[in-house]
Design a protein around this motif. Sequence first.
Motif, PDB file in Angstrom:
ATOM      1  N   PRO A  30      -2.016   5.490  -0.391  1.00  8.44           N
ATOM      2  CA  PRO A  30      -1.863   4.879   0.942  1.00  8.44           C
ATOM      3  C   PRO A  30      -0.722   3.867   0.994  1.00  8.44           C
ATOM      4  O   PRO A  30       0.016   3.814   1.974  1.00  8.44           O
ATOM      5  CB  PRO A  30      -3.209   4.202   1.195  1.00  8.44           C
ATOM      6  N   TYR A  31      -0.566   3.071  -0.071  1.00  3.61           N
ATOM      7  CA  TYR A  31       0.530   2.096  -0.093  1.00  3.61           C
ATOM      8  C   TYR A  31       1.877   2.812  -0.040  1.00  3.61           C
ATOM      9  O   TYR A  31       2.776   2.422   0.703  1.00  3.61           O
ATOM     10  CB  TYR A  31       0.439   1.220  -1.352  1.00  3.61           C
ATOM     11  N   GLN A  34       2.467   4.033   3.465  1.00  4.81           N
ATOM     12  CA  GLN A  34       2.818   2.943   4.370  1.00  4.81           C
ATOM     13  C   GLN A  34       4.272   2.531   4.168  1.00  4.81           C
ATOM     14  O   GLN A  34       5.001   2.306   5.142  1.00  4.81           O
ATOM     15  CB  GLN A  34       1.908   1.740   4.133  1.00  4.81           C
ATOM     16  N   VAL A  57       3.058  -1.184  10.526  1.00  7.37           N
ATOM     17  CA  VAL A  57       2.366  -0.110   9.799  1.00  7.37           C
ATOM     18  C   VAL A  57       1.148  -0.679   9.056  1.00  7.37           C
ATOM     19  O   VAL A  57       0.069  -0.093   9.086  1.00  7.37           O
ATOM     20  CB  VAL A  57       3.337   0.605   8.835  1.00  7.37           C
ATOM     21  N   PHE A  61      -2.717   0.507   9.606  1.00  5.13           N
ATOM     22  CA  PHE A  61      -3.544   1.022   8.514  1.00  5.13           C
ATOM     23  C   PHE A  61      -4.755   0.118   8.279  1.00  5.13           C
ATOM     24  O   PHE A  61      -5.862   0.605   8.074  1.00  5.13           O
ATOM     25  CB  PHE A  61      -2.718   1.143   7.227  1.00  5.13           C
ATOM     26  N   ASN A  65      -8.640   1.263   8.812  1.00  8.55           N
ATOM     27  CA  ASN A  65      -9.524   1.186   7.641  1.00  8.55           C
ATOM     28  C   ASN A  65     -10.719   0.268   7.904  1.00  8.55           C
ATOM     29  O   ASN A  65     -11.857   0.602   7.563  1.00  8.55           O
ATOM     30  CB  ASN A  65      -8.748   0.720   6.414  1.00  8.55           C
TER      31      ASN A  65
END
Length: 116
Positions: A30-31, A34, A57, A61, A65
């Motif tokens: 995910p990082y 992003q 962003v 996210f 989440n």
Amino acid sequence: MSGMVSGLAAARAELVMTEPAIPRRMLHLPYEGQTRLAEALSRDPDGLDLIDAAALVGALFGAVNAAFMTALHRGDPLDRVREAMTRAAALRPASFAGNPGRHLGQAPVKRPHSGR
């Protein structure tokens, strides 16, 4: 079919718990996504700079989440979890909401540089 799915879920959970590289990769993906999305958004010369793009962003996210985790924690059914995530994705950070004309593809409002 549900027995097969639950068996796969159990095997996947065991693998995640016993193979250290898997959780690391799960956190990294995910990082990485992003970062790539923020970089892409910042390449538009009339759009966001990299800092604003990364903040936007990250806010998106994080909001999605948090909505996902909250809906799951309170035991919402899947359709309500999806709805919570959709609502979170529709939110706009205050700096964008306070500037109604600003959206992706439009030039940001010029702010004085603080020097910090």
